[in-house]
Write a protein that holds these residues in place. Structure first.
Motif, PDB file in Angstrom:
ATOM      1  N   GLN A 110       0.909  -0.920   0.003  1.00 51.23           N
ATOM      2  CA  GLN A 110       0.095   0.070   0.165  1.00 51.23           C
ATOM      3  C   GLN A 110       0.282   1.302  -0.044  1.00 51.23           C
ATOM      4  O   GLN A 110       0.146   2.099  -0.382  1.00 51.23           O
ATOM      5  CB  GLN A 110      -0.959   0.052   0.878  1.00 51.23           C
ATOM      6  CG  GLN A 110      -1.900   1.223   1.472  1.00 51.23           C
ATOM      7  CD  GLN A 110      -3.408   0.886   2.278  1.00 51.23           C
ATOM      8  OE1 GLN A 110      -2.723   1.407   3.157  1.00 51.23           O
ATOM      9  NE2 GLN A 110      -4.109   0.409   2.106  1.00 51.23           N
ATOM     10  N   ASP A 149      -7.356  -5.692   0.664  1.00 53.70           N
ATOM     11  CA  ASP A 149      -6.191  -4.725   1.203  1.00 53.70           C
ATOM     12  C   ASP A 149      -6.022  -4.392   2.278  1.00 53.70           C
ATOM     13  O   ASP A 149      -4.650  -3.981   2.256  1.00 53.70           O
ATOM     14  CB  ASP A 149      -6.918  -3.257   1.039  1.00 53.70           C
ATOM     15  CG  ASP A 149      -8.059  -2.218   1.084  1.00 53.70           C
ATOM     16  OD1 ASP A 149      -8.438  -2.586   2.343  1.00 53.70           O
ATOM     17  OD2 ASP A 149      -8.588  -1.711   0.658  1.00 53.70           O
ATOM     18  N   GLN A 150      -6.302  -4.490   3.509  1.00 54.29           N
ATOM     19  CA  GLN A 150      -5.817  -4.801   4.437  1.00 54.29           C
ATOM     20  C   GLN A 150      -4.574  -6.210   5.091  1.00 54.29           C
ATOM     21  O   GLN A 150      -4.068  -6.064   6.179  1.00 54.29           O
ATOM     22  CB  GLN A 150      -6.641  -3.910   5.668  1.00 54.29           C
ATOM     23  CG  GLN A 150      -7.208  -2.850   5.302  1.00 54.29           C
ATOM     24  CD  GLN A 150      -6.166  -1.790   5.745  1.00 54.29           C
ATOM     25  OE1 GLN A 150      -5.046  -1.769   7.002  1.00 54.29           O
ATOM     26  NE2 GLN A 150      -6.005  -0.187   4.912  1.00 54.29           N
ATOM     27  N   LYS A 195     -10.309  -2.430  -7.498  1.00 52.66           N
ATOM     28  CA  LYS A 195     -11.444  -2.146  -6.403  1.00 52.66           C
ATOM     29  C   LYS A 195     -11.971  -0.712  -6.106  1.00 52.66           C
ATOM     30  O   LYS A 195     -11.343   0.354  -7.030  1.00 52.66           O
ATOM     31  CB  LYS A 195     -10.593  -2.048  -4.494  1.00 52.66           C
ATOM     32  CG  LYS A 195      -9.832  -1.849  -4.424  1.00 52.66           C
ATOM     33  CD  LYS A 195      -9.135  -1.838  -2.878  1.00 52.66           C
ATOM     34  CE  LYS A 195      -8.038  -0.380  -2.819  1.00 52.66           C
ATOM     35  NZ  LYS A 195      -7.781  -0.490  -1.393  1.00 52.66           N
TER      36      LYS A 195
HETATM   37 NA    NA Z   1      -7.689   1.190   1.651  1.00 51.90          NA
END
Ligand code: NA
Ligand code: ADP
Length: 328
Positions: A110, A149-150, A195
């Motif tokens: 990220q 996504d985490q 996403k």
């Molecule tokens: Na996010």
């Protein structure tokens, strides 16, 4: 017997949460109030890792809290607070930073993604996942409801907890990511191969919970769908229709198999027309309740202050034990 504990946070970096935030994470926040000892925070410290305006941030933190209440968080059943009101978060973060490898932090995808999009890349953006680790470990949370996504950040949190425990003796709970497989990633409506994201999606691809019902209907009706005509769930070959089925199924509480059967022989247009109503009907009362919480900012601030006091009692106790182990 104590209930398992849950903690999660969300950034106040937009004027509204989007449908991906709700279906991927916030829906679980609401559900877990009844099964867990629940702590939820608006992570304003995280929000300054990218450039920000003070007035806008202050407004968005309140809007974020109002929306969480509107979605069903209940201050009687969970502790809702704003991260910057509990100074233990950055205090533990510093200690964890001193136990995080530079290379280890550098592997976070990220950061790579966000730093490639921002002109101004700060050290804070780099250490963001360590602050997130502090958020979670301070409350000794067992579970952390987040979107897909985490996942990588949660792995780092687990590694840091285990490392600290090995070095100094048992201190932290090693938390589990709580990611709902079916809704862990909601796709962009205009570009279903990626996403839904406030930083990456254009206005046509994202549905904000506070958006006007007519705009919501329009976006759903113009969602990009796939070639072919059958309404079947097949994320690989039909990402657009599959995404719409996921949203429909979750909001209307109907199984995907039932939807496939109901729409057998019908077209994409029929599905979109019905889904447009489902989403608009879901969002309208949330927007309404959010506005009413924002009509009484003094009361809202009172709820958040009470939440911060409750949170600080837990965070302070954890930090005291950490300081002792560190040698302070
Ligand atoms: Na996010
Ligand atoms: P964004 O990715 O739009 O910037 P945040 O990073 O603030 O949103 O995410 C807040 C929460 O919502 C996190 O738990 C994140 O995993 C979840 N989330 C964000 N986007 C999606 C999505 N498209 N589908 C499912 N969950 C999502």
């Amino acid at each position: 017997q104590r209930r398992p504990r849950v903690l999660s946070g969300i950034q106040p970096t937009a004027d509204s949460f989007h449908l991906g935030n709700y279906l991927g994470a916030l829906r679980s926040w609401v559900d877990m109030q009844d099964t867990h000892d629940a702590y939820y925070c608006v992570v304003d410290l995280h929000a300054i890792t990218i450039s920000h305006e003070p007035k806008v941030l202050r407004r968005r933190s309140r809007v974020a809290a109002a929306q969480l209440l509107a979605l069903g968080l209940d201050p009687q059943r969970c502790t809702l607070f704003v991260q910057s009101q509990v100074p233990e978060h950055p205090m533990l973060s510093w200690i964890l930073e001193c136990h995080t490898g530079f290379g280890e932090a550098g592997r976070m995808t990220q950061f790579k993604d966000k730093s490639s999009k921002n002109e101004r890349v700060t050290v804070g953006l780099f250490t963001y996942p360590v602050l997130q680790a502090a958020d979670i470990l301070l409350y000794r949370a067992d579970a952390v409801p987040v979107g897909e996504d985490q996942r990588q950040h949660l792995e780092l949190v687990r590694d840091l907890a285990q490392r600290f425990n090995t070095t100094y003796g048992k201190m932290f709970v090693v938390p589990e990511a709580h990611i709902v497989k079916e809704t862990g990633t909601i796709q962009d409506l205009a570009e279903p191969s990626r996403k839904m994201s406030k930083s990456a999606s254009g206005p046509a691809g994202i549905i904000d919970l506070l958006e006007e019902p007519n705009r919501i209907r329009k976006k759903i009706k113009s969602a990009v769908t796939d070639t072919g005509r059958e309404i079947t769930y097949d994320p690989e070959n039909k990402p657009g229709i599959s995404n719409l089925l996921t949203i429909y199924s979750t909001l209307a509480k109907v199984s995907i198999a039932d939807l496939e059967r109901d729409y057998d022989g019908k077209g994409y247009g029929d599905l979109k027309k019905d889904l447009a109503e489902v989403v608009a009907d879901f969002c309208a009362p949330i927007a309404e309740r959010t506005r009413s919480y924002l009509d009484d900012v003094a009361e809202l601030d009172k709820i958040l202050l009470a939440g911060a006091e409750k949170a600080q009692a837990v965070a302070g106790a954890t930090l005291a034990r950490v300081y002792d182990k560190i040698g302070f």
